[in-house]
Motif scaffolding. Structure first.
Motif, short mmCIF file in Angstrom:
data_model
loop_
_atom_site.label_atom_id
_atom_site.label_comp_id
_atom_site.label_asym_id
_atom_site.label_seq_id
_atom_site.Cartn_x
_atom_site.Cartn_y
_atom_site.Cartn_z
N VAL A 48 0.87 -1.18 0.00
CA VAL A 48 0.00 0.00 0.00
C VAL A 48 0.90 1.23 0.00
CG1 VAL A 48 -1.78 1.30 1.25
CG2 VAL A 48 -1.83 -1.21 1.24
N ALA A 72 -4.33 1.93 4.12
CA ALA A 72 -4.36 0.51 4.48
C ALA A 72 -5.44 0.24 5.53
CB ALA A 72 -2.99 0.07 5.01
N VAL A 77 -7.05 -3.22 7.00
CA VAL A 77 -5.79 -3.82 7.45
C VAL A 77 -5.55 -3.46 8.92
CG1 VAL A 77 -3.28 -3.83 7.12
CG2 VAL A 77 -4.81 -3.76 5.13
#
Ligand code: THU
Length: 144
Positions: A48, A72, A77
């Motif tokens: 990312v 992210a 994430v």
């Protein structure tokens, strides 16, 4: 462990470095003219990227590393951060600012990793664990 300096040709993470360089090309930095790119690599191999985004109200600038972490985390994430590459416009490598170290630390601590931060210069890459950049960090675990 402290910083290790390697020529870029010997870096194992050349693709991550390249992703950070590409991200810097998207920098919106008309005020500082200091384009920065960041790339995060996760345990599943995903990458990312982020770049700095400035504002006419100068103090509101967002750093590349913070933008990458926000991207992210906005995608869900919450861990697995293994490596971070940071590329600035100067020949000497730049290291993440203090605020970015703290922002990176949140994601790192959440996932229980200590990512290596690759600070990319024109002729060398400095490889520094986040825990060295931000020792004795305050993070999610500190809240008890
Ligand atoms: N900047 C970053 O994107 N990352 C850093 O770690 C240091 C500084 C940006 C903020 C601002 O847009 C420009 O670089 C000059 O400070």
């Amino acid at each position: 462990m402290s910083a290790i300096e390697l020529p870029e040709s010997e870096m194992p993470d050349a693709e991550l470095v390249q992703a950070a360089r590409a991200a810097a090309e998207q920098s919106y930095s008309p005020y500082s003219r200091f384009a920065v790119g960041a790339a995060l690599r996760f345990a599943d191999g995903s990458v990312v990227t982020g770049t700095n985004i400035e504002n006419a109200s100068y103090g509101l600038a967002l750093c590349a590393e913070t933008v990458a972490v926000a991207k992210a985390m906005a995608e869900g994430v919450r861990g697995g951060l293994e490596a971070v590459a940071v590329v600035g416009p100067t020949a000497d490598p730049i290291t993440p600012c203090g605020r970015c170290r703290q922002v990176l630390n949140e994601l790192a601590q959440l996932g229980g990793t200590d990512p290596v931060v690759l600070c990319v210069g024109a002729e060398e890459v400095r490889s520094i664990p986040l825990s060295v950049l931000l020792p004795h960090a305050f993070g999610p675990a500190s809240l008890g």
